[in-house]
Design an enzyme around this catalytic site. Structure first.
Site, PDB file in Angstrom:
ATOM      1  N   THR A 414       0.837  -1.146   0.009  1.00 19.94           N
ATOM      2  CA  THR A 414      -0.065   0.100  -0.066  1.00 19.94           C
ATOM      3  C   THR A 414       0.836   1.245   0.065  1.00 19.94           C
ATOM      4  O   THR A 414       1.946   1.301   0.503  1.00 19.94           O
ATOM      5  CB  THR A 414      -1.043   0.045   1.289  1.00 19.94           C
ATOM      6  OG1 THR A 414      -1.691  -1.314   1.159  1.00 19.94           O
ATOM      7  CG2 THR A 414      -1.879   1.222   1.003  1.00 19.94           C
ATOM      8  N   GLU A 415       0.375   2.332  -0.644  1.00 23.27           N
ATOM      9  CA  GLU A 415       1.025   3.634  -0.751  1.00 23.27           C
ATOM     10  C   GLU A 415       1.222   4.356   0.641  1.00 23.27           C
ATOM     11  O   GLU A 415       0.275   5.290   1.067  1.00 23.27           O
ATOM     12  CB  GLU A 415       0.502   4.648  -1.688  1.00 23.27           C
ATOM     13  CG  GLU A 415       0.541   4.068  -2.998  1.00 23.27           C
ATOM     14  CD  GLU A 415       2.067   4.509  -3.769  1.00 23.27           C
ATOM     15  OE1 GLU A 415       2.363   5.472  -4.113  1.00 23.27           O
ATOM     16  OE2 GLU A 415       2.850   3.708  -3.616  1.00 23.27           O
ATOM     17  N   LYS A 420       6.169   1.003   4.122  1.00 23.72           N
ATOM     18  CA  LYS A 420       7.225   0.623   3.092  1.00 23.72           C
ATOM     19  C   LYS A 420       8.618   0.584   3.798  1.00 23.72           C
ATOM     20  O   LYS A 420       9.408  -0.204   3.458  1.00 23.72           O
ATOM     21  CB  LYS A 420       7.175   1.771   1.787  1.00 23.72           C
ATOM     22  CG  LYS A 420       6.042   1.394   0.948  1.00 23.72           C
ATOM     23  CD  LYS A 420       5.994   2.449  -0.220  1.00 23.72           C
ATOM     24  CE  LYS A 420       4.817   2.172  -1.157  1.00 23.72           C
ATOM     25  NZ  LYS A 420       4.756   1.041  -1.809  1.00 23.72           N
ATOM     26  N   SER A 442       3.830   5.004  -6.833  1.00 22.29           N
ATOM     27  CA  SER A 442       3.391   5.756  -7.817  1.00 22.29           C
ATOM     28  C   SER A 442       3.979   7.316  -7.719  1.00 22.29           C
ATOM     29  O   SER A 442       3.621   8.061  -8.557  1.00 22.29           O
ATOM     30  CB  SER A 442       1.952   5.758  -8.116  1.00 22.29           C
ATOM     31  OG  SER A 442       1.164   6.222  -7.031  1.00 22.29           O
ATOM     32  N   HIS A 463       8.388   1.655 -11.259  1.00 18.99           N
ATOM     33  CA  HIS A 463       6.607   1.876 -11.305  1.00 18.99           C
ATOM     34  C   HIS A 463       6.030   1.411 -12.562  1.00 18.99           C
ATOM     35  O   HIS A 463       6.045   1.889 -13.627  1.00 18.99           O
ATOM     36  CB  HIS A 463       6.518   3.525 -11.400  1.00 18.99           C
ATOM     37  CG  HIS A 463       5.308   3.963 -11.192  1.00 18.99           C
ATOM     38  ND1 HIS A 463       4.907   5.311 -11.914  1.00 18.99           N
ATOM     39  CD2 HIS A 463       4.184   3.413 -10.789  1.00 18.99           C
ATOM     40  CE1 HIS A 463       3.477   5.498 -11.553  1.00 18.99           C
ATOM     41  NE2 HIS A 463       2.832   4.362 -11.186  1.00 18.99           N
ATOM     42  N   ASN A 466      -0.994   0.389 -14.299  1.00 17.68           N
ATOM     43  CA  ASN A 466      -2.318  -0.601 -14.024  1.00 17.68           C
ATOM     44  C   ASN A 466      -3.202  -0.667 -15.116  1.00 17.68           C
ATOM     45  O   ASN A 466      -3.343   0.588 -15.523  1.00 17.68           O
ATOM     46  CB  ASN A 466      -2.967  -0.241 -12.728  1.00 17.68           C
ATOM     47  CG  ASN A 466      -4.075  -1.302 -12.422  1.00 17.68           C
ATOM     48  OD1 ASN A 466      -3.701  -2.671 -12.505  1.00 17.68           O
ATOM     49  ND2 ASN A 466      -5.351  -1.021 -11.992  1.00 17.68           N
ATOM     50  N   GLU A 475       8.568   3.310 -15.403  1.00 14.89           N
ATOM     51  CA  GLU A 475       9.227   4.270 -14.966  1.00 14.89           C
ATOM     52  C   GLU A 475      10.275   3.647 -14.007  1.00 14.89           C
ATOM     53  O   GLU A 475       9.987   3.202 -13.023  1.00 14.89           O
ATOM     54  CB  GLU A 475       8.657   5.336 -14.371  1.00 14.89           C
ATOM     55  CG  GLU A 475       7.733   6.016 -15.014  1.00 14.89           C
ATOM     56  CD  GLU A 475       6.813   7.417 -14.198  1.00 14.89           C
ATOM     57  OE1 GLU A 475       6.719   8.272 -14.864  1.00 14.89           O
ATOM     58  OE2 GLU A 475       6.462   6.897 -13.179  1.00 14.89           O
ATOM     59  N   ASN A 513       2.737  11.014 -13.777  1.00 15.19           N
ATOM     60  CA  ASN A 513       1.935  11.565 -12.872  1.00 15.19           C
ATOM     61  C   ASN A 513       2.180  13.065 -12.734  1.00 15.19           C
ATOM     62  O   ASN A 513       1.094  13.739 -12.530  1.00 15.19           O
ATOM     63  CB  ASN A 513       1.811  10.757 -11.480  1.00 15.19           C
ATOM     64  CG  ASN A 513       1.146   9.440 -11.496  1.00 15.19           C
ATOM     65  OD1 ASN A 513       0.400   9.287 -12.363  1.00 15.19           O
ATOM     66  ND2 ASN A 513       1.613   8.582 -10.580  1.00 15.19           N
TER      67      ASN A 513
END
Length: 678
Positions: A414-415, A420, A442, A463, A466, A475, A513
């Protein structure tokens, strides 16, 4: 010329003088072809361009092939012909696109004439002919096989067959637009040519492009058997007599899909439908005229340039570091992205260990992978054996296991930065110091994550986009301390798994992004000011985007989009005003498609289109405003050195967001239109 075309009355009337010189010039000594006539009277033509991994058609190889065919015509021993390739993974890759791009327009026309004439000579040979296809067989590589009586294909995963010319802004012009409908029928021919899709051997057989699929080792035996038998009769396709009706339906379909923005597709429908009946010669004339017209368009030039950019990115090394082989990898996280990454790696021959915190999470991840494999098998994108092998390469566990032989770890949790960091700190104690630690974030800072582990030079961002199995871009996010070996290995690995790498600096939003968010947030602002979501989306569909910004936000997930927007608003407060519109929708539980409601409502997975309103800004003004924002941010990224070149920025936006390929990318669009002073 008459020698080539065997008195066909109108095949290529009034050929250019340069073509006469090519055909009737001095004899050539083939360097790219070997001709052997065996004791059974079979002439084996082996295409094998020296010092190259690929066979391509250009003026030199076409002249040589013409000379080989002439020798066969005069060799009384030759009772049959088999065309094959000596390359490991390529039959014939098609026309030499570099030659087409660099030649003056008149010389390109000469090349089209020459290819048609030489292939027609093959078609007119009275002896049985077999094309033994092993490896990539695309464009002109497939068009030459249409002049044979049989096409047989190896079952190897490198065998891909099709006519992708419309994706380059042109159409098949060495007989493909004329002959394919005679082989498989008009509907299939139109579908294959207008989409430019490439089929594996099994799908090609189902579509009628090849008659047999066998292991490569059995191709010679099969070819010998076929040429001794009865030659196949021409197939009768009743639908070909309904060309005007089918053509109108096909034209409506492609216009609905492309909105008229890709002239090569609509022109292909016109040529194929007019060439399906009557003499071959008339179809060849239509092909020549169409390509002549299309090549004068800047759209074709941009699409061909984009093709080269992608080819280069898929092959080039980006550092002088040592590439370490990666046969085993670990994916941390079995969610949508983690399972998608694991599936992609395994489908490309990498052994994958997928881990997560619970068996339930792993079970859901494995179920998604099984679904992807089943879908690919059903659609004949892979064989049953390939699907089984993919699943066999994946193992899963929720407990800690030794990772000593896994030289690449990809974290796809999860972001959440703290989560992390915890995962990376744990990994740093369990893997060798030369193991590459990659994160699939991302937007989160790679530098901050790297500071949480010893040897930050091995930390990198990978990166994926999806859905992973469809999106071609990855990336690769680097830090100043990223080692040359880590970068070289990461780029090579991404290329190995069939993705296109673009190397970018660690910066908020990275590249795609960073460029995309201002565009999306301005679309949200327009909606807040009263512009309906459908009007906004329609405007950008007419610009050429595959999906409007509001629909894209729903697909991404409004919670994910809001997180990225906040990250960029914090980093660039002067240019990324922090809007609470998305946060309010997320708080209300409106997350987009996954929750059933976002900017659109969804029932049973289907979108319910909101009503339109009158007296609102015209589509052109919406297009101008939103397209300008994309190009402005792209130019800022170029100036700041976020990516290595303008080409990389254009490529990343086309592959990562579907930015209209015919516009070349946001930097090319800005330069071509002059909408930005720089």
């Amino acid at each position: 010329m008459k020698t080539l075309l065997l008195n066909r009355p109108a095949v290529i009337h009034d050929p250019p003088h340069v073509l006469e010189d090519i055909i009737h010039g001095h004899p050539v000594t083939p360097k790219h072809f070997r001709l052997e006539v065996d004791h059974d009277g079979i002439a084996w033509i082996t295409f094998d361009s020296p010092k190259s991994s690929a066979n391509v058609w250009n003026e030199e190889t076409l002249r040589e092939f013409n000379h080989v065919l002439e020798n066969i015509e005069h060799d009384t021993r030759a009772k049959a012909l088999v065309l094959r390739s000596a390359k490991e993974r390529i039959f014939i890759a098609g026309a030499d696109i570099k030659a087409i791009r660099s030649l003056p327009h008149a010389r390109v026309n000469d090349l089209i004439w020459l290819g048609q004439a030489v292939f027609d000579r093959l078609a007119r040979l009275k002896i049985p002919k077999v094309a033994a296809i092993h490896g990539a067989c695309m464009g002109g590589g497939f068009e030459v096989t249409l002049c044979c009586d049989w096409r047989i294909a190896s079952d190897h995963d490198s065998t891909k067959i099709g006519l992708p010319e419309t994706q380059l802004g042109i159409l098949p012009a060495w007989g493909g637009s004329t002959r394919l409908s005679r082989l498989v029928g008009l509907r299939k021919a139109l579908d294959l040519i207008t989409t430019g899709k490439l089929l594996n051997a099994g799908a090609a057989k189902k579509a009628g492009l090849v008659s047999h699929v066998v292991p490569m080792e059995r191709m010679e035996v099969l070819a010998r058997r076929l040429v001794r038998g009865k030659r196949p009769a021409s197939r009768f396709h009743f639908e070909n007599f309904l060309a005007p009706v089918i053509g109108r339906m096909a034209r409506r379909k492609v216009l609905q899909k492309t909105r008229g923005l890709y002239p090569s597709v609509t022109k292909a429908v016109e040529v194929v439908c007019h060439a399906v009946r009557g003499e071959i010669e008339n179809g060849l004339l239509l092909e020549r005229n169409a390509v002549d017209e299309l090549l004068r368009s800047p759209d074709a030039a941009r699409l061909i340039d984009l093709f080269f950019k992608r080819e280069e990115a898929g092959k080039r090394p980006v550092s002088d570091g040592t590439v370490l082989p990666i046969l085993d990898a670990t994916v941390i996280g079995a969610g949508v992205m983690g399972s998608g990454i694991a599936h992609t790696l395994a489908s490309r021959g990498v052994r994958v260990l997928m881990t997560d915190v619970s068996n339930d999470s792993l079970a859901r991840g494995l179920e998604r992978i099984h679904g992807l494999v089943s879908d690919a098998t059903r659609r004949r994108l892979v064989t049953q054996v390939q699907g089984r092998d993919t699943l066999d390469r994946i193992s899963a566990t929720h407990v800690k296991v030794p990772l000593c032989r896994h030289h690449l770890i990809i974290e796809a949790a999860t972001e959440n930065m703290e989560l992390k960091k915890k995962i990376f700190a744990d990994l740093a104690m369990r893997v060798p110091v030369d193991t590459i630690l990659a994160t699939n974030t991302s937007a989160l800072s790679i530098a901050e994550l790297a500071r949480s582990v010893p040897h930050p030079e091995r930390v990198i961002g990978l990166h994926f986009f999806n859905p992973v199995h469809r999106m071609p871009l990855v990336e690769i996010i680097t830090l100043p301390e990223t080692s040359a070996d880590v970068l070289a290995t990461a780029v090579s690995f991404v290329q190995k798994i069939g993705k296109t790498p673009v190397v970018v600096k660690d910066s908020p939003g990275f590249l795609v992004n960073r460029i995309l968010v201002p565009y999306l947030m301005e679309a949200v602002r327009l909606h807040q000011n009263g512009v309906p979501v459908k009007d906004i989306d329609d405007a950008m569909l007419e610009f050429g985007m595959p999906m409007g910004p509001m629909r894209l936000l729903d697909e991404i997930g409004l919670d994910v989009a809001a997180h990225v927007a906040r990250t960029l608003a914090t980093a660039f407060p002067d240019r990324f005003p922090n809007s609470d519109a998305l946060d309010k929708m997320v708080s209300a539980g409106h997350l987009g498609r996954k929750s059933g409601e976002g900017f659109y409502k969804y029932e049973n997975g289907k979108e319910i289109t909101p009503a339109r309103h009158a007296d609102l800004p015209k589509h052109e003004s919406i297009q101008t405003k939103l397209a300008l924002l994309i190009s402005q941010e792209a130019m800022r990224c170029l100036k700041e050195g976020i990516a290595r070149s303008a080409d990389d920025i254009d490529l990343a936006m086309v592959l990562g967001t579907g930015y209209p390929p015919f516009r070349g990318g946001p930097v090319t669009f800005a330069r071509d239109t002059g909408i930005i002073d720089y």
